[in-house]
Design a protein around this motif. Structure first.
Motif, PDB file in Angstrom:
ATOM      1  N   ASN A  11       4.132 -24.201 -15.163  1.00 11.14           N
ATOM      2  CA  ASN A  11       3.319 -25.007 -14.271  1.00 11.14           C
ATOM      3  C   ASN A  11       4.096 -25.187 -12.970  1.00 11.14           C
ATOM      4  OD1 ASN A  11       2.957 -28.037 -13.224  1.00 11.14           O
ATOM      5  ND2 ASN A  11       1.001 -27.299 -14.013  1.00 11.14           N
ATOM      6  N   PHE A  12       3.405 -25.162 -11.833  1.00  8.62           N
ATOM      7  CA  PHE A  12       4.108 -25.109 -10.555  1.00  8.62           C
ATOM      8  C   PHE A  12       4.968 -26.339 -10.300  1.00  8.62           C
ATOM      9  CE2 PHE A  12       4.874 -25.077  -6.060  1.00  8.62           C
ATOM     10  CZ  PHE A  12       5.084 -23.733  -5.792  1.00  8.62           C
ATOM     11  N   VAL A  13       4.528 -27.502 -10.714  1.00 14.86           N
ATOM     12  CA  VAL A  13       5.334 -28.719 -10.513  1.00 14.86           C
ATOM     13  C   VAL A  13       6.641 -28.608 -11.293  1.00 14.86           C
ATOM     14  CG1 VAL A  13       5.430 -31.221 -10.846  1.00 14.86           C
ATOM     15  CG2 VAL A  13       3.297 -30.144 -10.095  1.00 14.86           C
TER      16      VAL A  13
ATOM     17  N   LYS B 160      12.549 -27.471 -11.281  1.00 16.64           N
ATOM     18  CA  LYS B 160      13.679 -26.684 -11.795  1.00 16.64           C
ATOM     19  C   LYS B 160      14.360 -25.908 -10.675  1.00 16.64           C
ATOM     20  CE  LYS B 160      12.226 -25.951 -16.610  1.00 16.64           C
ATOM     21  NZ  LYS B 160      13.525 -26.279 -17.235  1.00 16.64           N
ATOM     22  N   TYR B 161      13.559 -25.283  -9.818  1.00 17.20           N
ATOM     23  CA  TYR B 161      14.123 -24.431  -8.772  1.00 17.20           C
ATOM     24  C   TYR B 161      14.913 -25.247  -7.761  1.00 17.20           C
ATOM     25  CZ  TYR B 161      14.454 -20.353  -5.723  1.00 17.20           C
ATOM     26  OH  TYR B 161      14.933 -19.302  -4.981  1.00 17.20           O
TER      27      TYR B 161
ATOM     28  N   LYS C 160      15.587 -31.000  -8.553  1.00 15.19           N
ATOM     29  CA  LYS C 160      15.290 -32.404  -8.259  1.00 15.19           C
ATOM     30  C   LYS C 160      13.860 -32.691  -8.702  1.00 15.19           C
ATOM     31  CE  LYS C 160      14.019 -33.655  -4.186  1.00 15.19           C
ATOM     32  NZ  LYS C 160      14.016 -34.071  -2.778  1.00 15.19           N
ATOM     33  N   ASP C 161      13.536 -33.959  -8.807  1.00 19.28           N
ATOM     34  CA  ASP C 161      12.190 -34.362  -9.193  1.00 19.28           C
ATOM     35  C   ASP C 161      11.332 -34.459  -7.940  1.00 19.28           C
ATOM     36  OD1 ASP C 161       9.903 -35.368 -10.244  1.00 19.28           O
ATOM     37  OD2 ASP C 161      10.783 -37.209 -11.060  1.00 19.28           O
ATOM     38  N   ILE C 162      10.513 -33.447  -7.682  1.00 19.50           N
ATOM     39  CA  ILE C 162       9.718 -33.439  -6.457  1.00 19.50           C
ATOM     40  C   ILE C 162       8.580 -34.449  -6.513  1.00 19.50           C
ATOM     41  CG2 ILE C 162      10.239 -30.999  -6.061  1.00 19.50           C
ATOM     42  CD1 ILE C 162       7.224 -30.484  -6.750  1.00 19.50           C
TER      43      ILE C 162
ATOM     44  N   VAL D  31      -1.761 -25.291 -10.997  1.00 20.02           N
ATOM     45  CA  VAL D  31      -1.328 -23.920 -10.710  1.00 20.02           C
ATOM     46  C   VAL D  31      -0.207 -23.523 -11.656  1.00 20.02           C
ATOM     47  CG1 VAL D  31      -0.161 -22.463  -8.988  1.00 20.02           C
ATOM     48  CG2 VAL D  31      -2.019 -24.004  -8.289  1.00 20.02           C
ATOM     49  N   THR D  32      -0.257 -22.284 -12.125  1.00 25.82           N
ATOM     50  CA  THR D  32       0.802 -21.713 -12.971  1.00 25.82           C
ATOM     51  C   THR D  32       1.256 -20.394 -12.363  1.00 25.82           C
ATOM     52  OG1 THR D  32      -0.179 -22.712 -14.945  1.00 25.82           O
ATOM     53  CG2 THR D  32       1.387 -20.917 -15.299  1.00 25.82           C
ATOM     54  N   LEU D  33       2.538 -20.092 -12.459  1.00 23.63           N
ATOM     55  CA  LEU D  33       3.033 -18.808 -11.989  1.00 23.63           C
ATOM     56  C   LEU D  33       2.621 -17.702 -12.953  1.00 23.63           C
ATOM     57  CD1 LEU D  33       4.814 -20.675 -10.191  1.00 23.63           C
ATOM     58  CD2 LEU D  33       6.656 -19.022 -10.509  1.00 23.63           C
TER      59      LEU D  33
END
Length: 679
Positions: A36-38, A43-44, A47-49, A153-155
């Motif tokens: 999942n994009f969030v 992870k990328y 941090k916790d966006i 959204v999912t990659l």
């Protein structure tokens, strides 16, 4: 960090001296995880966006992931998009909707609805993070925006991640992809059996048979290592012998500089009591440990503690330069150590002209109880940067028919980012030896990029200018003498571009020599391409175990080119995993080396790297070129006013000429431009 490593295999067909051979090897590739994009973004970015995702982070992240394939399922079916950009948040984006059929409409009487409310009304989907920016997903050639909340959204799976990894990521990948020889051999043979080549209908039609019972057995030789001269504690020379690709420093460096003025500078977070103790301990012990290696130190280093603000960094380094410091030991301690490092090197190397040796505080703290070994490692870099020579190898002893009047000069060249643009230029680095022992080197750096769009640049356009500079540095350092033999090692060339590089670069080197030599006799030139990225591996079998080949193993028959002069050389002793040999392809040879001579010379040059006491995987000059190109990432190549911003969707042109390539030579401060600042 949202990326994972998958194991597979590569296979390719080569024409060799023994006929067609099939090359099969394990391979590891990074892919984006189908998250999942969030979750992926958290992870990328580490941090916790969902609690903090500022505009600067958004712009930087958008540039990294643009054009990734994404998918949604909230409509009840899979819909694929290409990620184009981030927009406003889901509760801010409004669009018109016709209440009659709940479809979008441009009618005057239509009602405005937010993305949040639309998903709730249409799909009964309540968003958890309506404040996060939406993603504009493009479908095919459509230009119409499709604003998708991140959480729907999912990659798409199996998308290769080609963006560079940072230091910690590279460490994690290496740790998980180290395969010992026994395991690699077993895995490859298993792949070959599973592929069942004899049942392949296409191979049968072509009447091709693969002998898949065992790997090829080939003959190899093990070259003798060089003797390395150091300075005896007192006077005279002493020989250190190489065992299994490594040796010990039990005496003084061959030559060292006298240090009259130097110091330590700490940039980073405000030090606590423990940090102060570590710094003071390092300040006290470093001079004593350097003296063990033969350094002559007249003053103890001062210690300066400053913040990591760029203005503080510049002013502190400038003050040190005004006080005639020969060397600054710069200790970096910050969450953004990589950024700090770039700032320090940019100011010191280009604006101020101060030689620096950076030390990561975390590494220093970790090694404070075994400081002798840690200082031995950095002392080799320090000595090289100050113009000293760690150990000397009589390179001409590798050649049976070398005259005492022969004067050799060794070059190394490397090109990074073969596909370049004005936003991401290619960096070409050329280094050349500048002393009679072929231990010290100077570097010249140039960036090159197309005037428009992006293209693949295989050649070094300004090679003649760079070689002219380096030949003059050699002459200035060697009593106005010029080499009568030049050996040029070139990295970063794919096999399909050998002829193009040969035609252009050898002619450029000859042109440079004609300018510098004038009426003197021109030198003989040997031009060798070094290839590290290939899938050939060798194993040694003693009847019971499959092992790595020894350091110095050379293979020049059986699987080499059927008509051209190439050879494999494994110059390093692998400590972990399976050793990877380098492939050397001699494209031009005026000197007329025998195969034994060029192989022995190349192997001995792998022992001349200033940074370590072991034989490295490629000759020192070409390794230095790689280091210089990598170090250049922190430096500037002049003004960028003439550079045009590149649209990510710009296609690579079908063809280009050298006239379409722009170049900029990097300028360093004259006080250290010819020193080994890149170590």
């Amino acid at each position: 960090d949202g990326r994972g490593v998958a194991k597979g295999f590569s296979q390719s067909l080569f024409l060799t001296r023994t006929g067609p051979t099939l090359n099969v090897n394990l391979t590891f590739t990074c892919f984006y995880m189908p998250l999942n994009f969030v979750q992926f973004a958290c992870k990328y970015l580490r941090k916790d966006i969902t609690t903090n995702f500022n505009e600067r982070e958004k712009k930087a992240f958008e540039k990294i992931i643009r054009n990734l394939s994404i998918e949604t399922m909230h409509t009840g079916r899979r819909i694929f998009y290409r990620l184009h950009e981030f927009g406003r948040s889901a509760n801010e984006i409004m669009f018109p909707i016709d209440e009659g059929n709940e479809g979008t409409s441009d009618a005057t009487g239509s009602k405005q609805i937010s993305v949040v409310d639309y998903l709730k009304k249409k799909y009964n989907r309540k968003l958890m993070y309506p404040h996060l920016p939406c993603i504009n997903g493009i479908k095919g050639n459509q230009s119409k925006p499709n604003w998708l909340p991140m959480e729907v959204v999912t990659l798409v799976e199996w998308q290769r991640a080609i963006k560079p990894l940072d230091k910690s990521q590279r460490g994690n990948v290496s740790k998980n992809t180290i395969i010992e020889p026994e395991e690699r051999y077993t895995e490859v043979m298993k792949i070959i059996r599973n592929n069942q080549y004899e049942r392949d209908p296409y191979l049968k039609e072509l009447n091709i048979h693969v002998h898949d019972k065992e790997m090829l057995e080939i003959n190899a030789r093990v070259l003798s290592p060089p003797e390395i001269k150091y300075r005896r504690r007192g006077q005279g020379e002493v020989i250190e012998h190489v065992n299994y690709g490594t040796w010990r420093i039990r005496n003084w460096f061959y030559t060292t500089s006298k240090i009259h003025s130097w110091g330590m500078i700490y940039f980073g977070d405000t030090p606590d009591e423990y940090t102060n103790n570590v710094l003071e301990d390092f300040q006290d012990r470093l001079p004593k440990l350097l003296k063990r290696n033969g350094f002559i130190i007249h003053t103890d280093p001062s210690l300066i503690i400053k913040s990591s603000r760029e203005n503080d960094i510049h002013c502190t380094l400038l003050d040190a330069s005004k006080e005639k410091w020969q060397l600054a030991i710069v200790i970096l301690n910050s969450y953004t150590t990589d950024t700090l490092y770039s700032i320090v090197k940019s100011h010191a190397n280009q604006k101020i002209g101060l030689m620096t040796q950076c030390v990561n505080y975390q590494a220093l703290k970790h090694n404070i109880n075994k400081l002798e070994m840690y200082v031995e490692n950095i002392s080799q870099k320090i000595n090289g940067k100050l113009g000293g020579i760690n150990g000397v190898i009589n390179i001409k002893s590798a050649l049976n028919h070398s005259s005492k009047d022969d004067l050799f000069m060794f070059f190394g060249a490397d090109v990074t980012h073969s596909t370049s643009s004005s936003d991401r230029p290619s960096i070409a680095a050329v280094v050349g030896s500048r002393d009679l022992t072929n231990s010290l080197y100077a570097a010249r750096i140039c960036e090159q990029y197309p005037k428009k769009g992006r293209c693949s640049i295989e050649i070094i356009k300004e090679l003649d200018t760079m070689v002219i500079d380096l030949l003059r540095v050699f002459a200035d350092s060697c009593g106005d003498r010029l080499p009568n033999k030049i050996v040029f090692y070139r990295d970063g060339v794919d096999e399909g571009h050998y002829q193009k590089v040969l035609n252009h670069e050898v002619n450029k080197i000859k042109s440079a020599c004609r300018i510098v030599y004038g009426n003197r006799q021109l030198p003989q030139i040997t031009f060798i391409v070094v290839k590290k990225r290939h899938n050939t591996r060798f194993f040694l079998y003693d009847g019971q175990h499959t092992m790595n080949v020894q350091a110095g193993t050379v293979i020049d028959q059986g699987i080499t080119h059927p008509s051209q002069f190439d050879f494999y050389l494994c110059s390093q002793a692998a400590r972990m995993g399976t050793s990877r040999p380098a492939l050397y392809h001699v494209l031009h040879d005026d000197i007329g080396f025998t195969s034994d001579a060029i192989q022995q010379l190349t192997y001995w040059l792998c022992h001349t790297d200033m940074r370590c006491t072991k034989s490295v995987s490629i000759p020192a000059p070409v390794h230095y070129a790689h280091l210089a190109a990598y170090a250049a990432r922190t430096l500037k190549f002049g003004e960028d006013d003439d550079k045009e911003s590149l649209d990510e969707d710009t296609e690579e042109p079908e063809s280009y000429s050298l006239d379409d390539i722009k170049t900029k030579l990097m300028t360093l401060d004259e006080k250290l431009v010819d020193d080994m600042w890149f170590l």
